[in-house]
Every structure is written in C-alpha cells, then in structure tokens.
Design an enzyme around this catalytic site. Structure first.
Site, short mmCIF file in Angstrom:
data_model
loop_
_atom_site.label_atom_id
_atom_site.label_comp_id
_atom_site.label_asym_id
_atom_site.label_seq_id
_atom_site.Cartn_x
_atom_site.Cartn_y
_atom_site.Cartn_z
N GLY A 188 0.83 -1.21 0.00
CA GLY A 188 0.00 0.00 0.00
C GLY A 188 0.86 1.25 0.00
O GLY A 188 1.98 1.26 -0.49
N GLU A 210 5.69 -3.23 0.85
CA GLU A 210 5.72 -2.93 -0.58
C GLU A 210 4.92 -1.64 -0.77
O GLU A 210 3.69 -1.66 -0.78
CB GLU A 210 5.11 -4.08 -1.39
CG GLU A 210 5.91 -5.37 -1.32
CD GLU A 210 7.28 -5.26 -1.95
OE1 GLU A 210 7.45 -4.35 -2.80
OE2 GLU A 210 8.16 -6.05 -1.62
N CYS A 244 2.48 -0.38 -8.63
CA CYS A 244 3.54 0.26 -7.84
C CYS A 244 4.77 0.60 -8.66
O CYS A 244 5.59 1.42 -8.24
CB CYS A 244 3.93 -0.64 -6.66
SG CYS A 244 4.56 -2.26 -7.14
#
Length: 444
Positions: A188, A210, A244
């Site tokens: 997140g 992460e 991401c």
C-alpha cells in the site's frame, strides 16, 4: 459496489487465536500438507478465473487481458514452490569457520514463523503457505467485488483452520494489528506503511513493506522510437496507472523530448483510439478518493504543460491518458530503486526468479520465488557439539593461564599466514598442549 460484509471487530481476536492454536498442532510444518494447500490455491484460481476477471472488471474496469497477468504469476509461483519445496525446506550445512568446531554438526533449518498477516495481494500468500505458516489475509476494502469473491469462494478450497480472511476498513485493520503476529506483509501507501511499522514495533513483529514510490524511466537519444513509447505507454496505463512500478516520469535529452512526446501520442492513440473513455482496454481509478487526489495534482499543473490528455470525468472515475511536458525537475536529480528494468516496463515483476521489493521510502524486504519462501521463514541455526575433543575444549575453562590462552587462540584463529609466525605458534602450541593435556605446571 458489492455489499462487502465486514468482519465483526469483536471476532477478530478469536479468529487470530484460532489460527495460532492450529499452528501449535504442527500440521502446517508437514511438507505434504503445504503442497496440497498450494495445489488447492491453483484449483481456486483455475476454476474461478472467469469470476475473478468479472470481479476485477467490476472494481477497476480492467480488461481480462490485464487480469491474466495478475492470475498467471500466482499460479506459476505455486507450481514453482511445489516443485522446489523439498529443496527449500531442507536444512543446509554452511562451511565451518573455526577449527574448534571441526567435529561438530552444524546446520540451518528453515522453519515457519507462525501466524502471518498478508494485506491486499495473493502472491505473498503463496510464499506464506509454502513456508508453513498460518495465514491471515486482509483484502482491500475498496476492491469490494474482489474481496467479496475471495471471502465467499477461496475458503472453500483452502483449509480454514490455517487460512483466514478478515474484511474491513481502518477499525478492522487496527484490531488485527493490535494482536500479536509473527510477520506482516503490507502492500500500500507509505503513510499507512508507517502506521503498520509502529503497530508491529509493539510486538517486535518483522515486516515486509511494498509501498510503491517513484519509477523514473530513462530514454537514450537513440531509443526515441515507437517501440520505446509503446512499452512506456503500456507500462504506465496498464491498470490505469495503478501499479507500484508504473513509470512516473521520463528522463530524456531536451532536444529529443518533443519527438518522444509525438511518439507517445501515436502509441496512446493506437492503444485506446481517439476517445480512450470508450475503450474497453482502458481502466478506471479505483474510487472517488483516489480520483480526487489525482485530479488535485493535475489541477496544480500549468495547463500549457498538459500536452496529451488531461480530460477527467468524476462520475465515471475516468482520467484520460495524460502526458505533462516539461515536468518540474526537482524529483529527478538522483534516483535509486529496488530494481531496474532495461528496454521495457513492468515485465521484471513477472519474472519471479528475480527478488522483487522496494528500497527506502518504497519499502523494505522482497519476495518472489525462493525469496517468497525465505521471507516467511525463520532461519534457525543448530549446532550439535561433539564430546570427542573435550581435552582440547577444556582450555576454555577457568582458571585461565597463558598455556590455555595460546591453545585456544589456535583453535579459534588457526595458524598465522607467514612461515616464521607459523613456526613460532607451533612451538608455543606444543609447549602449551603438554601443559594443558598432561597437567604440567602452567607458564607464568
């Protein structure tokens, strides 16, 4: 939006304790049990692929072509760990560094950590199962259709004694983090990641974070072409940019920038047509909160620098494929990253033989392949001491003297490098060993 049933907060401590009690039975330490659960996870993904695709489409308007890239790596990770679990779980015997341990048995065991929490994604769940842990999964409450599907279907495949799903938002997540856990894997944003670390510190719980971050893309002068821009555009607008490692900004020499923008425009048009909002290959932002955040950032940009896209529709959660040029250089003086990909975007994530993880503000720890197993394992060092050399080992016992010091120094350090020092040490050793072994008078 699906009617996602949140887990009653008062039930959360019991759910986690039930998993803890089952872990204590030792069932998850059995390799056959772990392999069977991984096979069940494959079954879940294969038999429910259409339902998963529909759920993700409902949440993100994400085309099944992109969902394929979400499902296939998890299946492949399961298969890899099933095939390699015996090797990964086998104790290893590192080379000994000290003479005094030459006759001893030493090895490192890979043991499960216990009850672990995985927030959001399925890929880490594979490593957690393979390593023999009990697993608590907290799906994203904003992806309501996907979370609902997992809650109602996935538990029909995996043993509910070791695998639990808890749904909810901030309050439910807080209740989970207030319980002692043996590892937390969080995916997140950085602000919540910081909160997770603070909560974990209470129980000294190890964490893997992460957190995304900025992903610069450098384009060399001889690489300003349609292949480059197609790969950049695909990586950026895949899942509407909500990955991401989506490219955030491009570094290119100034005299090649306009050509790059022109090629990007061609690639975007080729992918999504003149009206991307009508393309079923272009997704949507997950919710209005994230839409408003992105729209605010776009509104703060000089309109003259929006050279491609910029259109938005809040009701449809739509933000057009957008390119800003020139960009402010203050984020781009230097760059570091958890990984590097040359000549493409995103594809290094799919290659699970490569460890994947962030560095600095983008996170800590990594996973994929062997690293997934290692992340959720505790390396337990073991030494079984031989009793055969007790005569020599007796040099460590008080009362201390120079003879014992000389003997034990050799047992620890070995012989010196130079010939002269070797000869001197051997002479000293022979004298000391006679004193120590046969009880002669100690040197002063």
């Amino acid at each position: 939006m699906a009617d996602l049933q949140y887990t009653p907060i008062q039930d959360i401590p019991t759910i986690i304790d039930d998993a803890r009690q089952f872990y204590k039975t030792g069932s998850t330490k059995d390799l056959a049990y772990r392999k069977n659960q991984l096979r069940q996870l494959i079954r879940f993904l294969e038999e429910n692929q259409a339902a998963i695709e529909n759920a993700i489409w409902s949440d993100l308007k994400k085309h099944r072509m992109e969902t394929l890239a979400e499902i296939s790596p998890v299946i492949n990770e399961c298969k890899y760990l099933i095939e390699n679990l015996d090797r990964l779980a086998k104790p290893v015997s590192p080379k000994k560094q000290y003479w005094l341990n030459a006759l001893d048995t030493t090895y490192v065991r890979k043991e499960p950590k216990g009850v672990v929490l995985v927030h959001l994604t399925l890929m880490p769940v594979v490593g957690a199962i393979a390593a023999g842990n009990c697993v608590i999964v907290k799906p994203s409450e904003v992806s309501t259709h996907t979370a609902d599907l997992l809650s109602k279907t996935m538990t029909n495949y995996l043993d509910e004694r070791f695998f639990k799903i808890i749904n909810g938002a901030v309050d439910e997540t807080t209740a989970i983090l207030d319980e002692p856990l043996n590892h937390i894997f969080y995916t997140g944003g950085g602000s919540v990641g910081s909160i997770v670390m603070q909560k974990a510190a209470k129980f000294l719980t190890p964490v893997t974070l992460e957190l995304g971050g900025k992903s610069p893309t450098y384009v060399a002068p001889d690489a300003v072409n349609s292949t480059t821009t197609s790969r950049i555009a695909w990586g950026k607008y895949y899942n509407n940019g909500q990955t991401c490692v989506a490219p955030d900004y491009i570094l290119v020499q100034r005299d090649h920038a306009e050509k790059l923008v022109s090629e990007l425009q061609k690639s975007i048009k080729q992918f999504y047509g003149e009206h991307p909002e009508k393309s079923d290959s272009y997704g949507r932002i997950i919710n209005h909160r994230q839409f408003d955040r992105l729209k605010k950032a776009l509104d703060e940009v000089d309109p003259k620098t929006v050279v491609i896209g910029g259109q938005t529709d809040r009701d449809d959660l739509y933000i057009a494929p957008t390119v800003i040029y020139p960009a402010t250089p203050s984020v781009i003086e230097q760059s570091t990253s958890g990984g590097v990909l040359v000549n493409d975007t995103l594809m290094h994530i799919l290659e699970t033989s490569l460890p994947f993880g962030g560095v600095g503000a983008s996170g800590m720890g990594n996973y994929h392949g062997d690293k997934s197993f290692d992340t959720f394992s505790h390396e337990r060092s073991t030494m079984i001491k031989s009793t055969a050399l007790e005569v020599a080992m007796g040099a460590r016992y008080p009362p201390y003297n120079n003879d014992k010091y000389n003997l034990f120094s050799i047992l620890i350090y070995g012989l010196p490098s130079s010939v002269v020092a070797k000869a001197k040490t051997v002479k000293t050793f022979l004298g000391s060993s006679v004193q120590v072994f046969f009880g002669g008078s100690a040197s002063k």
